[in-house]
Design a protein around this motif. Structure first.
Motif, PDB file in Angstrom:
ATOM      1  N   HIS A 121       0.835  -1.273   0.008  1.00  0.00           N
ATOM      2  CA  HIS A 121       0.081   0.025  -0.159  1.00  0.00           C
ATOM      3  C   HIS A 121       0.721   1.348   0.060  1.00  0.00           C
ATOM      4  O   HIS A 121       0.169   2.332   0.003  1.00  0.00           O
ATOM      5  CB  HIS A 121      -0.783   0.019   1.402  1.00  0.00           C
ATOM      6  N   ALA A 343      -7.749   1.082   0.411  1.00  0.00           N
ATOM      7  CA  ALA A 343      -7.712  -0.251   0.363  1.00  0.00           C
ATOM      8  C   ALA A 343      -6.659  -0.728   2.066  1.00  0.00           C
ATOM      9  O   ALA A 343      -6.714  -1.680   2.646  1.00  0.00           O
ATOM     10  CB  ALA A 343      -6.743  -0.838  -0.464  1.00  0.00           C
ATOM     11  N   VAL A 367     -10.287  -9.823   1.254  1.00  0.00           N
ATOM     12  CA  VAL A 367     -10.578  -8.569   0.551  1.00  0.00           C
ATOM     13  C   VAL A 367     -10.880  -8.814  -1.027  1.00  0.00           C
ATOM     14  O   VAL A 367     -11.625  -8.599  -1.552  1.00  0.00           O
ATOM     15  CB  VAL A 367      -9.781  -7.748   0.622  1.00  0.00           C
ATOM     16  N   ARG A 371     -13.976  -8.484  -3.745  1.00  0.00           N
ATOM     17  CA  ARG A 371     -13.910  -7.571  -4.825  1.00  0.00           C
ATOM     18  C   ARG A 371     -14.495  -8.456  -5.989  1.00  0.00           C
ATOM     19  O   ARG A 371     -15.172  -7.963  -6.710  1.00  0.00           O
ATOM     20  CB  ARG A 371     -12.390  -7.008  -5.022  1.00  0.00           C
ATOM     21  N   ALA A 378     -13.308  -1.269  -6.810  1.00  0.00           N
ATOM     22  CA  ALA A 378     -12.212  -0.760  -6.957  1.00  0.00           C
ATOM     23  C   ALA A 378     -12.275   0.473  -7.176  1.00  0.00           C
ATOM     24  O   ALA A 378     -13.024   1.004  -8.208  1.00  0.00           O
ATOM     25  CB  ALA A 378     -11.193  -1.352  -7.735  1.00  0.00           C
ATOM     26  N   ARG A 386      -4.673   2.868  -3.919  1.00  0.00           N
ATOM     27  CA  ARG A 386      -5.764   2.316  -4.200  1.00  0.00           C
ATOM     28  C   ARG A 386      -7.004   2.232  -3.147  1.00  0.00           C
ATOM     29  O   ARG A 386      -6.631   2.591  -1.832  1.00  0.00           O
ATOM     30  CB  ARG A 386      -5.468   0.635  -4.454  1.00  0.00           C
ATOM     31  N   PHE A 388     -11.506   1.547  -2.224  1.00  0.00           N
ATOM     32  CA  PHE A 388     -12.769   0.927  -2.601  1.00  0.00           C
ATOM     33  C   PHE A 388     -14.016   1.704  -2.082  1.00  0.00           C
ATOM     34  O   PHE A 388     -13.819   2.436  -1.470  1.00  0.00           O
ATOM     35  CB  PHE A 388     -12.626  -0.504  -1.810  1.00  0.00           C
TER      36      PHE A 388
END
Length: 913
Positions: A121, A343, A367, A371, A378, A386, A388
């Motif tokens: 991340h 995320a 997760v 998705r 997303a 990133r 959601f």
């Protein structure tokens, strides 16, 4: 310190620091190691070689590539960043004092889990393409980890320095410098991931835990006294922060890192084997002797063996179910406040919700499954990485936009053009007689609303454009003459009351309207109605969709009034702006008439345009004041002195603001100290245990883990079977997160078994207790609506009398009404000092002067929107106190403060008149 991040000053200093601290050998163990996909790509594995490490810090990679930027004939390259993970003190005691080295291995695994999270991340680089600079995720970092076992104060402290080299590999295979902003944004989340992994590891080793908020924990077997005995280093940093008027909670990462370095003692070259005897003697003295330590390890080993025997496919299945439910709960929690959430934040909150019953890897897989199923969608957040949104958030926004779209051209205009013109001309004439000329925008907007064929219309008006007294008052009057019932709504009770008084209608909050929606719909079906919703930019997508649905079913017309440039809703979405983007007919008022000082108005207009330099320059020229003071404590002291120097009349016409609750409290104390000196606040004060709403999301409120021991809970209705009375205070005494139960105690000590899955959920509010002193002359603010007592959330007043013997005081509010408060009654404890407000809470207010504390480094609360709101409150003089004028100007220009929507960028154009 559980997790921290700091930029390394130079390669040479960083290299020598780790060498001097001898992180390379420790009794045959391997305290250094390379981690990360970037390290693998560079062929770096196993223990860290000091020569290779030093070259990596200098930008010289094993591949032969060299990173850096040439300036004035010299290559410049930032060395990297030190992300430090520190075990809870009880883990350090058991590992280093008691000698359970299994915990060291668990710590190492937890660090690797956290570093994997950072790599997923936080690994990114900046790429320039076609004149545009983009932040691109890479997923690869080269990290040299160095484990150590003592603090600077020579206490046992198991911690790992994770040195992230300034090198990452993009998808094309090219090595580039790292974009580090995300490290400072997610380091707290990374710390939580580390703690979650370590807690899970400790449980697997047989240890029971004492759990706290934010994934904090201690090993249950280690007594608090022993933990305090070995916490000298942390106490040093806490004391240094306190001297600067800050706590750990409100200090930035950079401030904590700076003070950690500033307070550290010279490292003493003392081996672990020399320190252990002294540590054990300290533990003995703290009541955690050898017998207790040995028994604790033996019991943990026995419990771990039992758990190992019970492991199998069924346990894995249970963990997968826990992970799925945790991800669903985390998404509900995050989506309440943000339409698009990170995320990284999703994984962190899901890990906390799982409570150690699912691993980080299992949560990551959950997760991915969510998705794939379409429950999580997303969304790219640009520089924020990133993100959601949820299926429900998308559906809510689509429903809201569809109702507005279907309502276009669906109603007959209430007035024809001639009738509307007469109404506008008459109102403008009487306004002119009072010395207030209407602008062309006000005339056009009022005409447009009165003759609109649309069920839903918008009024976009900048702060200070006199929307209410001209456009809305005339619209309400014209609609009434045509037989319409006019209702006034706003996000807060104070704003609803102001709107209602201005347009001669009953004011109510949007929240209450949504809660009692069917009753309003039934009433509105009996007659034509027009609803005005003020401060519409502060209404969430969820509530906006419900309001428009109610209006559609009732056949009511809706006027949404607000300013997309001001601060948005606390809950998710930017409904008002989104409706405008989608083509809702919107009448614009852009002629600002509030400011009587032309330079103050220029500053306001500059913040609207996002021109920070021009805004601050206008204040300098006479629109207000820019005070640049580096230290937070000095800034607050200066603000307090400046406020106290005003006359009583000037103080009454001055709004003082900070962007955070913590800052508000610190600034309040500074001001009260000055006002004590000049005699404004007099006499002996009384201490009162006030109640501050915890602001739990709906998901937090339905789970026992969302509460803390000592919280005070009130209920909105009676529960006779449980002996619970509406509005009374019940204190959280014990929390059982596994069975989702809380033990409450009433004021007489009676225990109440609150089973959140069976009763009270959705009908409760959680508060934290805060001790405050009040004295005669104090300004106070009510923090909860109490219509029966004549109190509105945000209403201010002055303490006119203190009765210490009866524990009571008298407050005269701003409307002249007197309130007799008992310091022991729950309904009277919803109170705070009223000298300082938050910028968000002050939106909608107007004063002659404003004084605002704007710290440039607060990326979450200081941006173009908050600065605009702060400055635009003032008619004549706006003073800004900041740590850095230059950085504040940059913050205004670079941070828009825009909120994301679940549907993403608008597909339709904006229709404006």
């Amino acid at each position: 310190m559980v997790a921290s991040v700091a930029a390394l000053s130079s390669a040479a200093q960083a290299s020598s620091y780790y060498e001097a601290d001898d992180y390379y050998s420790e009794g045959g163990e391997a305290p250094s190691a390379w981690e990360g996909e970037g390290a693998k790509a560079l062929g770096l594995t196993g223990e860290v070689d000091r020569a290779v490490f030093k070259k990596g810090l200098e930008g010289e990679l094993p591949t032969g590539e060299t990173l850096g930027t040439m300036r004035d004939g010299e290559r410049q390259h930032r060395a990297g960043w030190d992300m430090t993970f520190s075990a809870p003190k009880s883990v350090s005691i058991m590992a280093e004092v008691a000698g359970d080295r299994r915990l060291v291995a668990a710590h190492d695994r937890a660090v690797r889990t956290a570093l994997g999270y950072i790599e997923r991340h936080g690994a990114a680089t900046r790429i320039r393409s076609g004149g545009e600079v983009r932040t691109v995720e890479t997923g690869k970092l080269a990290i040299a980890t160095f484990r150590h076992n003592t603090s600077r104060a020579q206490d046992p402290q198991l911690h790992t320095h994770s040195v992230i080299l300034n090198a990452t590999q993009d998808r094309s295979g090219e090595w580039r410098s790292v974009e580090s902003l995300s490290f400072f944004r997610i380091y707290r989340d990374a710390g939580a991931i580390y703690r979650q992994a370590l807690a899970r590891g400790a449980r697997e080793l047989g240890y029971a835990l004492r759990e706290g908020k934010g994934s904090m924990f201690e090993l249950a077997a280690v007594p608090e006294k022993a933990i305090r005995e070995f916490s000298a280093r942390g106490n040093q940093v806490e004391a240094a922060l306190a001297e600067r008027g800050k706590t750990r909670a409100e200090a930035t990462a950079a401030e904590k890192a700076t003070l950690t370095l500033a307070t550290r003692e010279a490292k003493q070259d003392v081996g672990r084997e020399q320190l252990v005897p002294g540590w054990r003697a300290q533990a003995d003295a703290a009541g955690f002797g050898e017998k207790e330590r040995t028994a604790t390890i033996a019991e943990a080993e026995k419990r771990a063996a039992t758990m190992t025997a019970e492991r199998g496919p069924a346990m894995e299945d249970r963990a997968a179910i826990v992970a799925r439910e945790a991800v669903e709960a985390a998404a509900r929690h995050l989506s309440e406040r943000e339409a698009v959430f990170g995320a990284a934040a999703l994984e962190r909150h899901a890990g906390e919700r799982a409570g150690g019953l699912a691993s980080a890897a299992q949560i990551a897989r959950a997760v991915d499954r969510a998705r794939g199923a379409g429950d999580l969608i997303a969304r790219d957040q640009g520089a924020r990485g990133r993100g959601f949104t949820t299926r429900e958030a998308v559906a809510t926004e689509r429903r809201m936009l569809a109702i507005e779209g279907d309502g276009r051209g669906s109603v007959a205009p209430a007035l024809d053009r001639q009738e509307a013109l007469r109404a506008v001309t008459t109102a403008a004439f009487f306004s002119q007689a009072k010395g207030h000329s209407w602008t062309e925008g006000q005339r056009s907007a009022t005409m447009g609303l009165l003759t609109s064929p649309d069920r839903v219309s918008g009024v976009q008006g900048y702060a200070g454009t006199a929307k209410t007294t001209t456009v809305l008052a005339t619209y309400a009057s014209g609609m009434r003459k045509k037989g319409f019932e006019v209702r006034a709504f706003a996000p807060t009770a104070a704003a609803a009351d102001l709107l209602g008084a201005a347009i001669d209608a009953k004011g109510d909050t949007v929240a209450r309207a949504v809660l009692t929606g069917e009753g309003i719909v039934m009433e509105a079906r009996t007659r034509p109605e027009a609803w005005i919703v003020d401060e519409a930019s502060m209404v969430s997508a969820r509530d906006m969709a419900k309001m428009l649905s109610m209006a559609e079913r009732a056949g009511a017309r809706v006027v949404l009034v607000g300013d997309v440039k001001q601060l948005g809703s606390v809950e998710a979405g930017r409904a008002f702006g989104q409706l405008q983007d989608a083509g809702m007919k919107t009448h614009v008022l852009d002629a600002i008439v509030r400011q009587s000082n032309d330079l103050t108005r220029e500053a306001v207009e500059a913040t609207i345009a996002g021109d920070g330099a021009r805004a601050l320059a206008a204040l300098d020229k006479g629109g207000g004041l820019i005070a640049e003071i580096p230290e937070a404590g000095d800034r607050r002291a200066t603000m307090a002195r400046d406020f106290a120097a005003l006359s009583p009349k000037e103080r009454a016409g001055t709004l003082v603001m900070d962007t955070t609750r913590e800052g508000r409290e610190l600034l309040t104390e500074a001001i009260r100290a000055e006002l004590r000196k000049d005699g404004t606040i007099t006499g002996d004060g009384v201490r009162m245990t006030t109640l501050e709403n915890r602001g739990l999301t709906r998901e937090e409120a339905r789970q026992a883990s969302g509460y803390e021991t000592g919280d005070v809970v009130t209920f909105r209705r009676d529960y006779e079977r449980q002996g619970v009375t509406k509005g009374q205070a019940y204190k959280v005494d014990a929390i059982d997160r596994d069975s989702n139960r809380i033990t409450l105690r009433d004021r007489d000590g009676r225990a109440i078994d609150w089973r959140l899955d069976r009763w009270g959920r959705g009908q409760s509010e959680a508060h934290a207790e805060k001790q405050r002193e009040f004295a005669r002359g104090d300004r106070v603010q009510f923090t909860r609506n109490d219509r029966e007592a004549g109190r509105v959330n945000g209403l201010t007043g002055e303490v006119t009398r203190i009765d210490a013997e009866r524990r009571a005081m008298t407050v005269r509010d701003a409307r002249g009404q007197e309130h007799q408060l008992s310091l022991d009654q729950t309904r009277d404890r919803h109170l705070r000092h009223g000298w300082v407000g938050t910028v968000h809470g002050s939106q909608g207010a107007t004063a002659d002067r404003s004084m605002t504390h704007l710290e440039s480094h607060r990326a979450m609360t200081v941006d173009a929107r908050s600065t605009y709101v702060a400055i635009s409150r003032a008619r004549q003089h706006a003073a800004v106190y900041t740590d850095s004028r230059e950085k504040l100007a940059d913050a205004i220009e670079l941070r828009s403060g825009d909120q994301a929507t679940a549907l993403g960028p608008a597909r339709a154009g904006m229709s404006i008149e």
